[in-house]
Design a protein around this motif. Structure first.
Motif, PDB file in Angstrom:
ATOM      1  N   ILE A   1      86.062  80.411  22.685  1.00  0.00           N
ATOM      2  CA  ILE A   1      86.148  81.110  23.963  1.00  0.00           C
ATOM      3  C   ILE A   1      84.933  82.013  24.104  1.00  0.00           C
ATOM      4  O   ILE A   1      84.700  82.890  23.266  1.00  0.00           O
ATOM      5  N   VAL A   2      84.139  81.810  25.143  1.00  0.00           N
ATOM      6  CA  VAL A   2      83.002  82.679  25.447  1.00  0.00           C
ATOM      7  C   VAL A   2      83.370  83.445  26.714  1.00  0.00           C
ATOM      8  O   VAL A   2      83.309  82.923  27.818  1.00  0.00           O
ATOM      9  N   SER A   3      83.776  84.694  26.543  1.00  0.00           N
ATOM     10  CA  SER A   3      84.347  85.454  27.652  1.00  0.00           C
ATOM     11  C   SER A   3      84.490  86.917  27.265  1.00  0.00           C
ATOM     12  O   SER A   3      84.400  87.272  26.079  1.00  0.00           O
ATOM     13  N   ASP A   4      84.730  87.755  28.261  1.00  0.00           N
ATOM     14  CA  ASP A   4      85.083  89.146  27.958  1.00  0.00           C
ATOM     15  C   ASP A   4      86.565  89.274  27.617  1.00  0.00           C
ATOM     16  O   ASP A   4      87.043  90.352  27.253  1.00  0.00           O
ATOM     17  N   GLY A   5      87.309  88.172  27.734  1.00  0.00           N
ATOM     18  CA  GLY A   5      88.718  88.171  27.355  1.00  0.00           C
ATOM     19  C   GLY A   5      89.659  88.647  28.434  1.00  0.00           C
ATOM     20  O   GLY A   5      90.880  88.636  28.254  1.00  0.00           O
ATOM     21  N   ASP A   6      89.123  89.057  29.568  1.00  0.00           N
ATOM     22  CA  ASP A   6      89.961  89.576  30.638  1.00  0.00           C
ATOM     23  C   ASP A   6      90.657  88.436  31.375  1.00  0.00           C
ATOM     24  O   ASP A   6      90.153  87.316  31.437  1.00  0.00           O
TER      25      ASP A   6
ATOM     26  N   ASN B   1      97.968  73.036  16.704  1.00  0.00           N
ATOM     27  CA  ASN B   1      97.233  73.213  15.441  1.00  0.00           C
ATOM     28  C   ASN B   1      95.748  73.475  15.687  1.00  0.00           C
ATOM     29  O   ASN B   1      94.867  72.822  15.105  1.00  0.00           O
ATOM     30  N   ILE B   2      95.466  74.446  16.540  1.00  0.00           N
ATOM     31  CA  ILE B   2      94.092  74.755  16.942  1.00  0.00           C
ATOM     32  C   ILE B   2      93.648  76.075  16.335  1.00  0.00           C
ATOM     33  O   ILE B   2      94.396  77.055  16.330  1.00  0.00           O
ATOM     34  N   GLN B   3      92.420  76.103  15.865  1.00  0.00           N
ATOM     35  CA  GLN B   3      91.808  77.323  15.350  1.00  0.00           C
ATOM     36  C   GLN B   3      90.933  77.913  16.463  1.00  0.00           C
ATOM     37  O   GLN B   3      90.111  77.205  17.051  1.00  0.00           O
ATOM     38  N   VAL B   4      91.101  79.192  16.734  1.00  0.00           N
ATOM     39  CA  VAL B   4      90.429  79.826  17.867  1.00  0.00           C
ATOM     40  C   VAL B   4      89.361  80.813  17.398  1.00  0.00           C
ATOM     41  O   VAL B   4      89.633  81.694  16.574  1.00  0.00           O
ATOM     42  N   TYR B   5      88.156  80.651  17.949  1.00  0.00           N
ATOM     43  CA  TYR B   5      87.062  81.598  17.752  1.00  0.00           C
ATOM     44  C   TYR B   5      86.688  82.186  19.104  1.00  0.00           C
ATOM     45  O   TYR B   5      86.678  81.471  20.119  1.00  0.00           O
ATOM     46  N   VAL B   6      86.373  83.465  19.114  1.00  0.00           N
ATOM     47  CA  VAL B   6      86.033  84.152  20.354  1.00  0.00           C
ATOM     48  C   VAL B   6      84.652  84.776  20.223  1.00  0.00           C
ATOM     49  O   VAL B   6      84.392  85.532  19.282  1.00  0.00           O
ATOM     50  N   VAL B   7      83.775  84.452  21.161  1.00  0.00           N
ATOM     51  CA  VAL B   7      82.495  85.147  21.305  1.00  0.00           C
ATOM     52  C   VAL B   7      82.674  86.075  22.501  1.00  0.00           C
ATOM     53  O   VAL B   7      82.611  85.653  23.648  1.00  0.00           O
ATOM     54  N   LYS B   8      82.937  87.319  22.205  1.00  0.00           N
ATOM     55  CA  LYS B   8      83.313  88.290  23.234  1.00  0.00           C
ATOM     56  C   LYS B   8      82.062  88.934  23.830  1.00  0.00           C
ATOM     57  O   LYS B   8      81.194  89.424  23.114  1.00  0.00           O
ATOM     58  N   THR B   9      81.987  88.937  25.148  1.00  0.00           N
ATOM     59  CA  THR B   9      80.797  89.425  25.839  1.00  0.00           C
ATOM     60  C   THR B   9      80.909  90.865  26.310  1.00  0.00           C
ATOM     61  O   THR B   9      79.960  91.404  26.883  1.00  0.00           O
TER      62      THR B   9
ATOM     63  N   TYR C   1      83.804  87.506  17.482  1.00  0.00           N
ATOM     64  CA  TYR C   1      82.442  88.019  17.333  1.00  0.00           C
ATOM     65  C   TYR C   1      82.058  88.748  18.610  1.00  0.00           C
ATOM     66  O   TYR C   1      82.358  88.284  19.716  1.00  0.00           O
ATOM     67  N   SER C   2      81.384  89.885  18.448  1.00  0.00           N
ATOM     68  CA  SER C   2      81.016  90.709  19.603  1.00  0.00           C
ATOM     69  C   SER C   2      79.527  91.027  19.571  1.00  0.00           C
ATOM     70  O   SER C   2      79.122  92.175  19.362  1.00  0.00           O
ATOM     71  N   PRO C   3      78.660  90.052  19.758  1.00  0.00           N
ATOM     72  CA  PRO C   3      77.217  90.308  19.714  1.00  0.00           C
ATOM     73  C   PRO C   3      76.746  91.111  20.924  1.00  0.00           C
ATOM     74  O   PRO C   3      77.313  91.010  22.011  1.00  0.00           O
ATOM     75  N   ILE C   4      75.703  91.907  20.717  1.00  0.00           N
ATOM     76  CA  ILE C   4      75.151  92.682  21.826  1.00  0.00           C
ATOM     77  C   ILE C   4      73.707  92.278  22.137  1.00  0.00           C
ATOM     78  O   ILE C   4      73.128  92.798  23.097  1.00  0.00           O
ATOM     79  N   ASP C   5      73.110  91.400  21.313  1.00  0.00           N
ATOM     80  CA  ASP C   5      71.760  90.931  21.602  1.00  0.00           C
ATOM     81  C   ASP C   5      71.591  89.534  21.008  1.00  0.00           C
ATOM     82  O   ASP C   5      72.500  88.988  20.380  1.00  0.00           O
TER      83      ASP C   5
END
Length: 353
Positions: A217-222, A241-249, A288-292
């Motif tokens: 998921i590439v999102s702010d999660g809102d 049976n899904i593994q979830v990764y989040v790239v939070k913006t 994950y919450s990258p800022i750059d």
């Protein structure tokens, strides 16, 4: 003809005719059983078997094969990441090193394999108005992820967009360029955010595939408009049976806003952050919450390395004692090594079929 001769001829003819009638009577009972109910089952069983063999190149499964198939379909895969005290992946463990508990009771692990198995991956790309500030950041994140993680010789990936509704933009493919082109063709972000609906839709889509199932998921999660609840979304990924990764913006959005706005994350953002953290935790993934760009690259390298270094454990529930559709809690540990961090899914739903 003399009367005596005629009389003898008549007796001979009567005996011959009687023998003929008796033989035809014996033949007839042998013919009549074919349409009777007693013989019908033999015919109905035999003919469909021939038909199935004619239609399908594979033979009709025997009863033992059916039972094996049912057991296989109830397999609960447990993708496992193990880290040492320094955060490095531990890759030399054996089956006997793991200890599994289901609902607090010891359970037997049937198999252990490494992560060479193919990945079936779907990305949810937030294209709603809430991420307008992070628009280019999201696009770059999505493109880099697919290029770094997807192995064209093994894996398949799909792309969903999320705004007022969620939509499949690119079906499962090994061609990364098709997915990156779909990302570049996205219209400007607009509309509400049906993120939870998108999670359910992507989970249902991946549930029809074979292999390790991963949702990124590439999102702010809102979320502002979904019909599905957060509980619905968690249930959907667990059942599939899904593994979830989040790239939070969110952090990136705050980083590029004014400092006054940066220090005032609203309640809705905090709630979204907690939901994404819980979703990944329940499925053995991470946030994950990258800022750059530098942090973004590191985040995707970590996801790629984790998928490549995972253990895949197999557990077969006892179908006679477990109730269909019920949730079972899972706890996994490495024996005699409490300093190791073990991350896997927190539970599973007993298959209904």
């Amino acid at each position: 003809m003399p009367l005596r001769s005629f009389f003898l001829f008549f007796i001979f003819f009567a005996c011959f005719a009687g023998q003929s009638f008796a033989q035809s009577g014996r033949v007839k009972p042998n013919e009549t059983p074919s349409p009777t109910p007693a013989s019908t089952p033999k015919k109905s069983v035999y003919i469909p078997t021939i038909d199935r063999q004619r239609v399908s190149p594979s033979p009709t499964p025997k009863k033992e094969d059916d039972e094996d198939f049912k057991v296989e379909s109830s397999l609960v895969p447990l993708p496992v990441s193990v880290l040492d005290a320094n955060g490095r992946a531990v890759t030399n463990l054996k089956l006997s090193d793991f200890e599994l508990k289901v609902d607090g009771k010891p359970a037997e692990i049937s198999e252990l394999s490494r992560s060479e198995s193919p990945i079936r991956l779907a990305m949810l790309f937030d294209n709603s108005s809430s991420v307008r500030v992070a628009r280019e950041f999201e696009k770059e994140a999505a493109v880099k992820f697919f290029r770094q993680v997807v192995r064209p010789e093994k894996d398949l990936a799909a792309l969903f967009s999320v705004s007022t509704t969620s939509r499949l933009e690119q079906g499962l493919t090994k061609d990364v360029s098709s997915i990156t082109n779909a990302i570049e063709l996205f219209p400007p972000p607009e509309g509400a955010t049906a993120l939870l609906d998108g999670i359910v839709q992507a989970s249902n889509y991946l549930s029809e595939t074979q292999g390790r199932r991963v949702l990124v998921i590439v999102s702010d999660g809102d979320d502002t408009i979904s019909d599905a609840s957060f509980e619905d979304a968690v249930r959907a990924v667990q059942m599939a049976n899904i593994q979830v990764y989040v790239v939070k913006t969110t952090d990136f959005e705050n980083f590029i806003r004014t400092r006054s706005r940066q220090g005032n994350a609203n309640i809705r953002q905090l709630a979204a952050e907690r939901r994404m953290g819980e979703l990944s935790k329940q499925t053995g993934g991470s946030v994950y919450s990258p800022i750059d760009e530098g942090e973004l690259d590191r985040a995707f390298r970590q996801i790629s390395a984790e998928l490549a270094q995972q253990y895949i454990l197999s557990y077969y529930p006892d179908q006679e004692t477990e109730k269909r559709g019920e949730f079972r809690e899972v706890a996994l540990a490495v024996k005699s090594k409490p300093n190791m961090s073990v991350r896997t899914r927190k539970g599973y739903y007993v298959p209904k079929k």
